[in-house]
Write a protein that holds these residues in place. Structure first.
Motif, PDB file in Angstrom:
ATOM      1  N   GLY A 141       0.489  -1.352  -0.053  1.00 17.98           N
ATOM      2  CA  GLY A 141      -0.205  -0.116   0.281  1.00 17.98           C
ATOM      3  C   GLY A 141       0.731   1.603  -0.377  1.00 17.98           C
ATOM      4  N   GLU A 142       0.617   2.294   0.661  1.00 25.19           N
ATOM      5  CA  GLU A 142       1.315   3.430   0.975  1.00 25.19           C
ATOM      6  C   GLU A 142       2.711   3.259   1.285  1.00 25.19           C
ATOM      7  N   TYR A 143       2.944   2.290   2.033  1.00 18.41           N
ATOM      8  CA  TYR A 143       4.157   2.417   2.786  1.00 18.41           C
ATOM      9  C   TYR A 143       5.316   1.088   1.392  1.00 18.41           C
ATOM     10  N   ARG A 144       4.567   0.931   0.157  1.00 21.82           N
ATOM     11  CA  ARG A 144       5.817   0.310  -0.332  1.00 21.82           C
ATOM     12  C   ARG A 144       6.745  -0.419  -0.477  1.00 21.82           C
ATOM     13  N   MET A 145       6.289  -1.506   0.547  1.00 20.81           N
ATOM     14  CA  MET A 145       7.127  -2.421   1.109  1.00 20.81           C
ATOM     15  C   MET A 145       6.805  -3.260   0.421  1.00 20.81           C
ATOM     16  N   MET A 146       8.217  -4.169   0.176  1.00 25.83           N
ATOM     17  CA  MET A 146       8.224  -5.802  -0.566  1.00 25.83           C
ATOM     18  C   MET A 146       7.279  -6.849  -0.126  1.00 25.83           C
ATOM     19  N   ASN A 147       6.524  -7.735  -0.022  1.00 29.35           N
ATOM     20  CA  ASN A 147       6.379  -9.124   0.461  1.00 29.35           C
ATOM     21  C   ASN A 147       6.779  -9.023   2.182  1.00 29.35           C
ATOM     22  N   THR A 148       6.213  -8.063   2.358  1.00 29.84           N
ATOM     23  CA  THR A 148       5.727  -7.744   4.148  1.00 29.84           C
ATOM     24  C   THR A 148       5.430  -9.105   3.881  1.00 29.84           C
ATOM     25  N   PHE A 149       6.111  -9.724   5.177  1.00 31.49           N
ATOM     26  CA  PHE A 149       5.900 -11.578   5.516  1.00 31.49           C
ATOM     27  C   PHE A 149       4.528 -11.223   6.351  1.00 31.49           C
ATOM     28  N   ASP A 150       4.497 -10.019   7.256  1.00 31.32           N
ATOM     29  CA  ASP A 150       3.148 -10.460   8.124  1.00 31.32           C
ATOM     30  C   ASP A 150       2.129  -9.988   7.397  1.00 31.32           C
ATOM     31  N   LEU A 151       2.359  -9.531   5.959  1.00 31.64           N
ATOM     32  CA  LEU A 151       0.495  -9.334   4.756  1.00 31.64           C
ATOM     33  C   LEU A 151       1.083 -10.680   4.439  1.00 31.64           C
ATOM     34  N   THR A 152       1.855 -11.136   4.059  1.00 33.29           N
ATOM     35  CA  THR A 152       2.269 -11.988   3.517  1.00 33.29           C
ATOM     36  C   THR A 152       1.107 -13.201   3.973  1.00 33.29           C
ATOM     37  N   VAL A 153       1.015 -13.458   5.343  1.00 32.80           N
ATOM     38  CA  VAL A 153       0.833 -14.535   6.241  1.00 32.80           C
ATOM     39  C   VAL A 153      -1.016 -13.740   5.954  1.00 32.80           C
ATOM     40  N   ASP A 154      -1.464 -13.028   5.573  1.00 33.34           N
ATOM     41  CA  ASP A 154      -2.818 -12.653   5.817  1.00 33.34           C
ATOM     42  C   ASP A 154      -3.159 -13.106   4.451  1.00 33.34           C
ATOM     43  N   HIS A 155      -2.842 -12.337   2.908  1.00 36.40           N
ATOM     44  CA  HIS A 155      -2.399 -13.024   1.758  1.00 36.40           C
ATOM     45  C   HIS A 155      -3.062 -14.508   1.388  1.00 36.40           C
ATOM     46  N   LEU A 156      -2.504 -15.344   2.094  1.00 33.87           N
ATOM     47  CA  LEU A 156      -2.019 -16.764   1.987  1.00 33.87           C
ATOM     48  C   LEU A 156      -3.494 -17.333   1.887  1.00 33.87           C
ATOM     49  N   HIS A 157      -4.671 -16.916   2.624  1.00 37.83           N
ATOM     50  CA  HIS A 157      -5.648 -17.002   2.258  1.00 37.83           C
ATOM     51  C   HIS A 157      -6.444 -16.896   0.918  1.00 37.83           C
ATOM     52  N   TRP A 158      -6.200 -15.735  -0.048  1.00 34.05           N
ATOM     53  CA  TRP A 158      -6.205 -14.994  -1.186  1.00 34.05           C
ATOM     54  C   TRP A 158      -5.428 -16.397  -2.420  1.00 34.05           C
ATOM     55  N   GLU A 159      -4.151 -16.183  -1.632  1.00 29.13           N
ATOM     56  CA  GLU A 159      -3.260 -16.693  -2.158  1.00 29.13           C
ATOM     57  C   GLU A 159      -4.075 -18.257  -2.678  1.00 29.13           C
ATOM     58  N   MET A 160      -3.936 -19.106  -1.776  1.00 32.02           N
ATOM     59  CA  MET A 160      -4.205 -20.319  -1.621  1.00 32.02           C
ATOM     60  C   MET A 160      -5.287 -20.747  -2.818  1.00 32.02           C
ATOM     61  N   LYS A 161      -5.766 -19.679  -2.578  1.00 29.22           N
ATOM     62  CA  LYS A 161      -7.694 -19.794  -3.310  1.00 29.22           C
ATOM     63  C   LYS A 161      -7.627 -19.643  -4.892  1.00 29.22           C
ATOM     64  N   TYR A 162      -6.197 -18.459  -5.102  1.00 29.46           N
ATOM     65  CA  TYR A 162      -6.178 -17.862  -6.304  1.00 29.46           C
ATOM     66  C   TYR A 162      -5.292 -18.544  -7.484  1.00 29.46           C
ATOM     67  N   HIS A 163      -3.882 -18.314  -6.633  1.00 31.53           N
ATOM     68  CA  HIS A 163      -2.775 -18.704  -6.768  1.00 31.53           C
ATOM     69  C   HIS A 163      -2.135 -19.392  -6.174  1.00 31.53           C
ATOM     70  N   PRO A 164      -2.140 -20.334  -5.905  1.00 34.67           N
ATOM     71  CA  PRO A 164      -0.755 -20.717  -4.607  1.00 34.67           C
ATOM     72  C   PRO A 164       0.257 -20.573  -4.995  1.00 34.67           C
TER      73      PRO A 164
END
Lengths: 693, 693
Positions: A328-351
């Motif tokens: 988002g506004e911070y532009r950090m790349m693959n922030t891991f504590d976001l990755t773990v929240d994106h997990l559910h989306w990505e497992m469904k659409y592009h694991p």
């Protein structure tokens, strides 16, 4: 959903580029390698007797004229322009589209997304369909009841200088662009007039012949619509960022291998418009037909739009794909504590994107460092992972994030323990749910190392992490909840992290069982049971809650105590999270805890009624609210009434569409007012994909 | 030269990128595909007992702290920082360098330029030396008299996010950069500490350990200097713009074929620093040792700096080099009426860039269009060339400029006749002075076409262009002097353009003579003599001047009547511009004309005393003043006193360094105050290279 004035992202897969539109009076436009709106004028409307426009332009022509040294009195055109007000507009934010209707006009932007097979298995044509950096806009003017000719008006303020697409005679396109980087275009036709100038909309009001000031920055198309007829036009919105785009790891956008330039992308999008529209229609329908209430439908759609705006698929020098979800506004790349929240989306659409991130965390962003206890005594530590992989297209050096710094105990401190737990959780969920045996076999030693590292961080053997990484120096570890108070911000002896640690052991237990490694599975179960007992012991039987931090007499009540329940659940281990299962004591205690705190004045905001993650902080996070709502409803089976749920969702949707309406999906809000406190334009809110059964 | 506070460009050949520095309090920084200053803080100085900095930073820490939600009272560091004031600084702007001295510090930026052989004949290594997009900065701290250790401070505010060069372990560099695009760096050494943070300078004041906030945007190096010692450090300032950078004609920066990335450029620059410093020293010496007064030396140096900042060498898809001189703040590409002024510079230093531009004008930016007389009657026309080739890295379509529009008679009108004359002048000068017989033979038909086109524009056969291109529609042609009044702005029946037309015939006369085509040469001479007679006839024998426009009783007096004399002179045809030569009548009349008008209140500004191009406009242009000073002094041998010349030059230098001091070399200024009126950050002022004998 009465509120129609909120900014939203519109984008495609992995292009780290979006077109922003939706907040009345704010304008919008293209954002490249960023997610912020440039707030430029967007002109979408039609002209019959007068000019009618959607209200995404600032038509203060007096000021505009003054900039050019002219007097406002020279022109009264603003009186001839009707900007539709909010009441006269209908807006429908759907899962893969966003549309507006006003007067005789409808305008729709399609933001395609769908399940994506492993990128390495796609044909070139499939890759082109997936990665074309752009999307389709559709405008319809219903002139059926008008005996006169009308015009569709479609244009925008671009950068300081812009160009007409017709200037490029290799393609048959009309529209506007800024050098090689972005623009909008449609198929050329006799019925379309291209205009370019500095104040194109103003200047063209009383003119028949096209404006052709090639130094201009506003491109506006006028498209003839015959009397008593209806016309639909399609536009490509496209971006192109060529060359090596990242430092640290040298890489370029994956689509640059597939498309030569901006015009080629536009032509491809227009040629395949039906493909994209079909995808979007089908996703829109899927969400529409779900049993969710309207607020949840909206929240899922809005979150999805901002998630994809943050996605970036790169190709490195060895032709290896790299997946980056930007922050988002911070532009950090693959922030891991976001990755773990994106997990559910990505497992469904592009694991495979989850695998891609996990592998890069192992290969480049892992490190091994000792730990210290509260007195500063040093011990052997173990592997963990960095908070992120860099910022703003700059990959950080090996084993270091762009965020973490030594000698701090608050924001920007190390998140060593949290990211260790996050790798185990993401890794186990990917291993168990993706069916990727090769990856599992390649990473068994990693799970071993992580297990050892978890053990090393628990000095008193109660399962709860009670150390800080030596990388902290004089400081202490924090959790993802960096900007909340200590109740969620401190990693050591923290309830939220302890339950996630328990979940990590449970997930490894399941993984080893699946692999037939029963002895190891039992070992994990023992650790999980041990941790379970420790947590149950922390339960305050009088006040019926577990304190947020097991230090210094902390008495904060926190909702994310239950966050960890989600992981065993999504890998199908219902027993682990059941009141009758092997960890029933913990599940019961967590249910009682939530029951105690989910009341007005504690973890329901007394003013707004919305969910408040911690009793001692007014900063509450949407992504985590969704995750915990899911845990509460689907896992703990809390006896919420339908009315309660709808009211909570209504409040949460209100926050996004009114107090946060300039900032697309926004994570951190004030629990009383819903006002944005941080994490704007954020991808993380897609945790609400869990609501979709 | 007392004024030391003015912004200047620092750049290399053809990179269309520069580093701006020099105006006190304004800051500076890198500008890419542009020439405007980002006005960021630049920290150059040293720390011994306190911090001493050159005054190129805004140290209002109160405001800065407030941005981050902190209170100003928390920090009183600004009291510990000494920003040198103008009186305590020495500044020397030299031809290929710019340097400052203050306290124990000296800082120098080298901007290398020299004669460049045809790019196609260079070896790869020669190309690398020429095209490396960057240059060397040198800082020296004289700590000889100090018993304590001191530190050199070198750093700057970069973009929103920045990175440390040490993050890239493929290179041994320290410094700062913004993703893949620009930065500064030096060779790694134990004595250098890298710092990065949001308010690095402020934060590091009382710290020993390095600041490593990788989300920061300020990179500052601290370099140890031992007691009783002197230390000199070299920095590379580099930029890198990868990928296709232009639309219309697809092309990339020529240097991208030679260097992989920013770091490779920096390493190369540092490795070859002596080469660059030697080039610069030698150019500095050359200007220094010239007999010119100090003001002229300054004006030449300052103009050279801004010229190279605007240069761009591209490589198209067929590996053909394309030369672009960009137009200062307007960013138009190869504006032809600037090309004709850059002619004198490019013929001296890189005639192949002139050829490159002329060829592209022929191949893509020529057109054939009819003409009309004052009554609107249409006639056959002929070939001419566009005003420019595009804007802001967007090449315009074939046969069209970005600037010219129909139905206008002022700014943005067509310059058909002027650009026709410009091609003949540039072409003939290139043909005669470059000794490129192949090019001459390939372009003989072009000169024929241009001759026919000139004839077609002169209906009454007096040699003076008296028509307008049909492209004007209802409007009329203008000249390069678009923003002056009609005295110089109208092309038809215009004195300035008529003398240039005469010069075009004379140059073709010389060209054909050289080629042994005597019959054609005689034909040209006849046209020149005819035009000569026509102009002499316009001379008002009572008032002793030629009116600027031969229409509507115009009585303006203009200096650029003599501009055209320069072209026969530079090809060595002294006879043509001599009072005793074959065109003596014209030369005498022009001398009398200049003598009449070059008085206070007519073409010398009554307030400032500076040159005023037209008696009826306060807008005067530096590039043209230089050209006309040269014509007046060297060709017409006007009997100016040394004192007069120095006083004029002093005024002109004052304009650049005080009223225009934020805008680097500035062309259009107010003749009374010297305030910038347009054409800021401009390349065109290098006409003053003619002063160098």
């Amino acid at each position: 959903m009465n509120n129609k004035s909120y900014q939203a992202h519109h984008s495609s897969f992995g292009a780290y580029a979006s077109f922003l539109l939706g907040k009345i009076g704010q304008g919008g436009g293209f954002s490249l390698s960023d997610v912020r709106s440039p707030n430029k004028n967007i002109y979408i409307g039609y002209k019959n007797r007068m000019m009618n426009l959607l209200p995404f332009a600032n038509l203060d022509f007096g000021n505009k004229l003054a900039e050019f040294g002219l007097e406002a009195s020279e022109n009264k055109n603003d009186e001839k322009i009707n900007l539709f007000n909010e009441d006269s507009i209908e807006r429908e934010m759907k899962w893969a589209s966003d549309s507006w209707k006003a007067g005789d006009l409808s305008f729709k932007i399609y933001s395609p997304f769908d399940k994506v097979k492993d990128i390495d298995t796609l044909t070139k044509e499939e890759k082109k369909l997936l990665l074309a950096p752009g999307f389709i806009g559709e405008i319809t003017l219903d002139n059926s009841n008008n005996p006169g000719e009308a015009e569709i008006i479609f244009g925008m303020q671009l950068d300081e200088n812009a160009r007409l697409l017709s200037d490029n005679d290799e393609f048959s396109l009309l529209g506007g662009a800024v050098d090689t980087r972005y623009g909008f275009g449609c198929e050329a036709s006799e019925e379309i007039q291209e205009n370019i100038d500095w104040m194109t909309l103003l200047e063209m009001m009383d003119k028949k012949s096209p404006l052709l000031n090639k130094l201009g920055n506003e491109v506006v198309l006028r498209i003839k619509v015959k009397p008593y007829s209806k016309k639909t036009m399609h536009f490509a919105f496209a971006t192109y960022q060529g060359g090596n785009i990242t430092s640290g790891i040298k890489s370029k956008f994956a689509y640059t291998e597939l498309f030569e330039d901006l015009e080629e992308v536009m032509e491809f999008l227009l040629k395949n418009k039906d493909y994209y529209i079909n995808i979007c229609d089908s996703k829109d329908k899927e969400l529409e037909e779900s049993k969710l209430n309207e607020y949840r439908k909206f929240l899922i759609a809005h979150s999805t739009h901002s998630y994809y705006a943050n996605t970036e698929l790169l190709l490195d020098k060895d032709n290896k794909y790299l997946w980056v979800a930007n922050e988002g506004e911070y532009r950090m790349m693959n922030t891991f504590d976001l990755t773990v929240d994106h997990l559910h989306w990505e497992m469904k659409y592009h694991p495979w994107t989850m695998k891609n991130s996990l592998d890069l965390f192992v290969d480049r962003y892992s490190y091994d460092e000792g730990v210290k206890d509260l007195e500063g005594k040093k011990y052997k530590g173990g592997i963990s992972f960095t908070h992120d992989m860099g910022v703003a297209n700059m990959f950080s050096p090996k084993a270091y994030s762009s965020y973490e710094r030594s000698n701090l105990s608050g924001c920007f401190g190390y998140m060593t323990a949290e990211q260790l737990v996050n790798w185990v959780l993401c890794g186990a969920v990917y291993a168990l749910n993706a069916g990727d045996n090769e990856w599992v076999n390649n990473n068994l030693d990693l799970f071993d190392k992580c297990y050892e590292s978890l053990l090393a961080r628990d000095l008193n053997d109660d399962g709860i992490i009670d150390t800080d990484s030596l990388r902290c120096g004089t400081g202490a570890e924090i959790t993802t909840y960096d900007s909340l108070d200590i109740s969620l911000g401190q990693a050591r002896n923290n309830l939220y992290l302890a339950v996630k640690t328990w979940a990590a052991y449970v997930c490894m237990e399941d993984l080893y069982n699946k692999l037939g490694k029963n002895e190891k599975a039992m070992e994990m179960q023992q650790k999980a049971l041990n941790l379970c007992d420790s947590l149950v012991e922390k339960f305050d039987v009088n006040e019926k809650y577990i304190p947020a931090v097991f230090e210094s007499g902390n008495e904060s009540r926190i909702i994310p105590a239950i966050e960890g329940l989600v992981f065993p659940y999504v890998i199908g281990d219902k027993d682990a999270v059941s009141e009758d299962g092997r960890y029933s004591k913990l599940v019961k205690v967590l249910k009682a805890h939530l029951d105690t705190i989910l009341v007005k004045g504690i973890c329901l905001d007394p003013v707004s009624g919305g969910w408040k993650l911690s009793s001692t902080s007014n900063n509450t996070w949407m992504s985590k609210i969704f995750l915990c709502q899911y845990a509460a409803e689907d896992i703990l089976n809390m006896d919420f009434t339908e009315e309660e749920i709808i009211e909570w969702d209504r409040v949460h949707a209100f926050w996004q569409t009114v107090p946060c309406n300039e900032q697309c999906a926004t994570d951190q809000v004030h629990s009383e007012t819903g006002k944005d406190l941080g994490s704007r334009l954020y991808p993380r809110l897609v945790t609400n994909i869990l609501f979709m059964k």
